[in-house]
Design an enzyme around this catalytic site. Sequence first.
Site, mmCIF file in Angstrom:
data_model
loop_
_atom_site.group_PDB
_atom_site.id
_atom_site.type_symbol
_atom_site.label_atom_id
_atom_site.label_comp_id
_atom_site.label_asym_id
_atom_site.label_seq_id
_atom_site.Cartn_x
_atom_site.Cartn_y
_atom_site.Cartn_z
ATOM 1 N N ARG A 184 0.836 -1.199 0.000
ATOM 2 C CA ARG A 184 0.000 0.000 0.000
ATOM 3 C C ARG A 184 0.874 1.253 0.000
ATOM 4 N NH1 ARG A 184 -3.946 -0.900 4.933
ATOM 5 N NH2 ARG A 184 -4.368 1.325 4.516
ATOM 6 N N CYS A 245 -0.591 6.272 8.827
ATOM 7 C CA CYS A 245 -0.914 4.993 8.155
ATOM 8 C C CYS A 245 -2.044 5.304 7.178
ATOM 9 C CB CYS A 245 -1.263 3.892 9.159
ATOM 10 S SG CYS A 245 -2.647 4.269 10.261
#
Length: 295
Positions: A184, A245
């Site tokens: 990601r 994140c």
Amino acid sequence: MASSLVTCAWLKEQLQQTQKPNLVVLDGTFYLPAAKRDADKEYLERHIEGAVRFDIDVVADKTTTLPHMLPSAEQFAEQVGKMGINNDTHVVVYDNNEKFGLYSAGRVWWMFKVFGHASVSIVDGGLPKWLSEGYPTVSGPPTPVATATYKAVYNPALVRDLTQMLDNYASKKEIVVDGRPKGRFDGTAPEPNPRIPSGHILDTTSLPFMELLDPQSKTLKEKLALQQEFNKVGVDFSKPVVVTCGGAVVAPLLAFAAHLLGKDTPPVYDGSWADWVVNAPKDTMHIGVKGEDLK
């Protein structure tokens, strides 16, 4: 002051005491939508006796479209007070993630720290570890508790917003560490939200949160190993650190690990990538794949 990281055996001993300590156990389980699991339903099916459900999507700011953002101090105080928590309560949080052992408990820990709570701990290994050690669980709704008086005092030093992150992007005063899985971060794997692309803030360091966990025991690695994981990616804490994140669920685990190492607890970018990718200038980010484009 109780340890910030406690074992299942320690918690079991506390719960067996005749003279009950001022302790409240929280089930802070959170699942991404892709998991197709219902944390509230699973809590009713199985939880540690006496545990109260803490949903990061409920104890959250409802005025924003960003996911599970911090609530106001007033809202936090009202909601945790209804859980029977006062300012002197030892809050002990676990979550139920069989793959990692720890996932969302770090955010619950961080939320309490943001609002000035002194005594809050995470159960190492969470409910999976509790079950593996043969300790019992119960089912059904929680036992009603008397509402407690709680005073929340917001600590801005533990939080970063978009404006502060943009300022830091220019100044580079703080090292930004991203706790998402590497795919990601690199932009090769999609985000859980298919409507936004993966990728990262430029000049950000990648330290996937699962690197801090022992894959066999599903508990946090020992302190020396934790330090080594930070060292591997060039984070030696000689400069201030801020963690991020996808939606500030796992970034607090990085902050928690730094706290265990005796470092100043790094602030968490509460909006994280979900905020940055939508609201920051496009030339400040590396853009990857988007889930809806892969179908």
